[in-house]
Scaffold this motif. Structure first.
Motif, mmCIF file in Angstrom:
data_model
loop_
_atom_site.group_PDB
_atom_site.id
_atom_site.type_symbol
_atom_site.label_atom_id
_atom_site.label_comp_id
_atom_site.label_asym_id
_atom_site.label_seq_id
_atom_site.Cartn_x
_atom_site.Cartn_y
_atom_site.Cartn_z
ATOM 1 N N ASP A 116 0.900 -1.373 -0.054
ATOM 2 C CA ASP A 116 0.084 -0.067 -0.129
ATOM 3 C C ASP A 116 0.833 1.422 0.200
ATOM 4 O O ASP A 116 0.649 2.188 -0.707
ATOM 5 C CB ASP A 116 -0.966 -0.090 1.158
ATOM 6 C CG ASP A 116 -2.073 -1.221 1.232
ATOM 7 O OD1 ASP A 116 -2.056 -1.536 -0.104
ATOM 8 O OD2 ASP A 116 -2.791 -1.403 2.110
ATOM 9 N N ASP A 117 2.006 1.225 0.690
ATOM 10 C CA ASP A 117 2.953 2.543 0.790
ATOM 11 C C ASP A 117 3.576 2.449 -0.643
ATOM 12 O O ASP A 117 3.600 3.714 -0.887
ATOM 13 C CB ASP A 117 3.935 2.119 1.914
ATOM 14 C CG ASP A 117 4.792 3.208 2.073
ATOM 15 O OD1 ASP A 117 4.598 4.257 2.044
ATOM 16 O OD2 ASP A 117 5.971 3.032 2.158
ATOM 17 N N PRO A 120 1.340 3.962 -4.809
ATOM 18 C CA PRO A 120 1.245 5.328 -5.517
ATOM 19 C C PRO A 120 2.138 5.469 -6.590
ATOM 20 O O PRO A 120 1.578 5.935 -7.657
ATOM 21 C CB PRO A 120 1.244 6.254 -4.292
ATOM 22 C CG PRO A 120 0.787 5.622 -3.162
ATOM 23 C CD PRO A 120 1.472 4.294 -3.302
ATOM 24 N N ALA A 121 3.447 5.146 -6.253
ATOM 25 C CA ALA A 121 4.373 5.116 -7.483
ATOM 26 C C ALA A 121 3.916 4.166 -8.634
ATOM 27 O O ALA A 121 4.226 4.649 -9.724
ATOM 28 C CB ALA A 121 5.619 4.899 -6.953
ATOM 29 N N GLN A 123 1.075 3.351 -9.427
ATOM 30 C CA GLN A 123 -0.133 3.960 -9.888
ATOM 31 C C GLN A 123 -0.061 4.846 -10.815
ATOM 32 O O GLN A 123 -0.476 4.736 -11.983
ATOM 33 C CB GLN A 123 -1.090 4.306 -8.941
ATOM 34 C CG GLN A 123 -2.423 4.801 -9.355
ATOM 35 C CD GLN A 123 -3.590 3.796 -9.865
ATOM 36 O OE1 GLN A 123 -3.412 2.490 -9.424
ATOM 37 N NE2 GLN A 123 -3.939 4.224 -11.187
ATOM 38 N N ALA A 124 1.195 5.813 -10.484
ATOM 39 C CA ALA A 124 1.482 6.851 -11.552
ATOM 40 C C ALA A 124 2.112 6.236 -12.562
ATOM 41 O O ALA A 124 1.906 6.862 -13.670
ATOM 42 C CB ALA A 124 2.447 7.757 -10.622
ATOM 43 N N ASP A 127 -0.796 5.298 -14.821
ATOM 44 C CA ASP A 127 -1.690 6.382 -15.189
ATOM 45 C C ASP A 127 -1.097 6.870 -16.620
ATOM 46 O O ASP A 127 -1.760 7.592 -17.129
ATOM 47 C CB ASP A 127 -1.637 7.234 -14.133
ATOM 48 C CG ASP A 127 -2.584 6.840 -13.267
ATOM 49 O OD1 ASP A 127 -3.351 5.992 -13.099
ATOM 50 O OD2 ASP A 127 -2.523 7.644 -11.967
#
Length: 162
Positions: A116-117, A120-121, A123-124, A127
């Protein structure tokens, strides 16, 4: 048919081969870093990943088949995970002779928190792709998974080099 050795497709294959090798090596090293962070063995981290990706608990034989380990090595892996509280062995309700290995949600949440930590990277990165590109990447990953397992079976069926 004459094949040009420096065709655009050949250059793309060469580049893809190089990037694939780099990506696989980076993933192995990344997996080691995650395992080190958690105080686990890299194979344990991957086993937990496989166990949590399955809809039902697995037998040690199924874990051995999925990981390419011998049943003895898979048993030792499950023993380590059980000692760490990550999995439990439970009788199979359908066949009382079999024992199933199930992840312990509270303990596996510790591993999930690391992902989870880091998510985000990732996901980016994703994206930056169109939906069609994501479908191609997903198809490639699925096919690479299947090919990897076929190649593992092939390698295990051959004698080891001297």
């Amino acid at each position: 048919m004459i094949q040009m050795t420096d065709s655009p497709r050949t250059r793309l294959y060469d580049e893809l081969l190089l990037e694939s090798r780099r990506c696989m090596a980076a993933y192995v090293l990344f997996n080691q870093a995650v395992a080190d962070h958690l105080g686990l063995h890299p194979t344990d981290v991957q086993c937990l990943s496989l166990l949590t990706a399955e809809p039902e608990p697995l037998t040690v034989r199924q874990i051995a088949d999925m990981t390419g380990l011998t049943t003895g090595s898979a048993t030792r892996l499950v023993d380590r995970l059980q000692r760490g509280g990550y999995v439990v062995r439970e009788p199979d309700e359908q066949d009382r002779r079999r024992v199933l290995v199930a992840p312990v949600p509270d303990r596996v949440a510790r591993v999930a928190a690391v992902w989870d930590d880091l998510f985000p990277a990732w996901q980016a990165l994703l994206d930056g792709h169109t939906e069609d590109e994501l479908k191609v990447i997903t198809r490639h990953m699925r096919e690479a998974h299947d090919l990897s397992h076929a190649q593992m079976r092939h390698l295990r069926s051959r004698p080891k080099p001297d």
